[in-house]
Scaffold this motif. Sequence first.
Motif, short mmCIF file in Angstrom:
data_model
loop_
_atom_site.label_atom_id
_atom_site.label_comp_id
_atom_site.label_asym_id
_atom_site.label_seq_id
_atom_site.Cartn_x
_atom_site.Cartn_y
_atom_site.Cartn_z
N GLU A 84 0.83 -1.21 0.00
CA GLU A 84 0.00 0.00 0.00
C GLU A 84 0.86 1.26 0.00
OE1 GLU A 84 -2.02 -3.05 2.81
OE2 GLU A 84 -0.01 -2.28 2.39
N SER A 85 0.30 2.31 -0.53
CA SER A 85 0.94 3.63 -0.50
C SER A 85 -0.13 4.70 -0.52
CB SER A 85 1.89 3.80 -1.68
OG SER A 85 1.18 3.72 -2.90
N GLY A 86 0.27 5.92 -0.19
CA GLY A 86 -0.65 7.04 -0.30
C GLY A 86 -1.20 7.56 1.01
N GLY A 87 -0.87 6.89 2.11
CA GLY A 87 -1.36 7.38 3.40
C GLY A 87 -0.67 8.67 3.79
N GLY A 88 -1.18 9.28 4.86
CA GLY A 88 -0.57 10.52 5.33
C GLY A 88 -1.43 11.20 6.36
N LEU A 89 -1.02 12.43 6.70
CA LEU A 89 -1.74 13.25 7.66
C LEU A 89 -2.49 14.35 6.90
CD1 LEU A 89 -2.33 14.34 10.53
CD2 LEU A 89 -0.14 15.57 10.40
N SER A 144 -9.02 15.05 1.06
CA SER A 144 -9.08 13.79 0.32
C SER A 144 -7.71 13.14 0.28
CB SER A 144 -9.56 14.04 -1.12
OG SER A 144 -10.86 14.57 -1.14
N LEU A 145 -7.73 11.83 0.14
CA LEU A 145 -6.51 11.04 -0.07
C LEU A 145 -6.86 9.91 -1.03
CD1 LEU A 145 -4.77 10.37 3.39
CD2 LEU A 145 -3.79 11.61 1.45
#
Length: 122
Positions: A6-11, A17-18
């Motif tokens: 997985e990728s694309g996570g964050g604060l 949106s994410l």
Amino acid sequence: QVQLGESGGGLVQAGDSLRLACAASGRAFSFFSMGWFRQAPGKEREFVAAISVSGVVTSYADSVKGRFTISRVNAKNTVYLQMNSLKPEDTAVYYCAASTVLTERDVNYHYWGQGTQVTVSS
């Protein structure tokens, strides 16, 4: 064997949106239904969304329906989770998983990614 990452996570802030991505390698990605699950601290893992092999059929948890969209591009061996109107209660580690059936039950998923953290501040 299928490897998932997985990728694309964050604060992000509430309302933002994410888009999460899950890339697969190994056995034919297009043979598997794919799902997204999440686990918040101190809580059990819960179903978020699932998509059929063809991408035609999708399923969502009530808590994300209308805000999240699952999609896949079989030619890229990738499944996505577009998350809009994020809320603090969406904060969790998000996991993608592969199954031979389209299901909301995590016990039916055979392969799992390592997870990506999504944190939504209020």
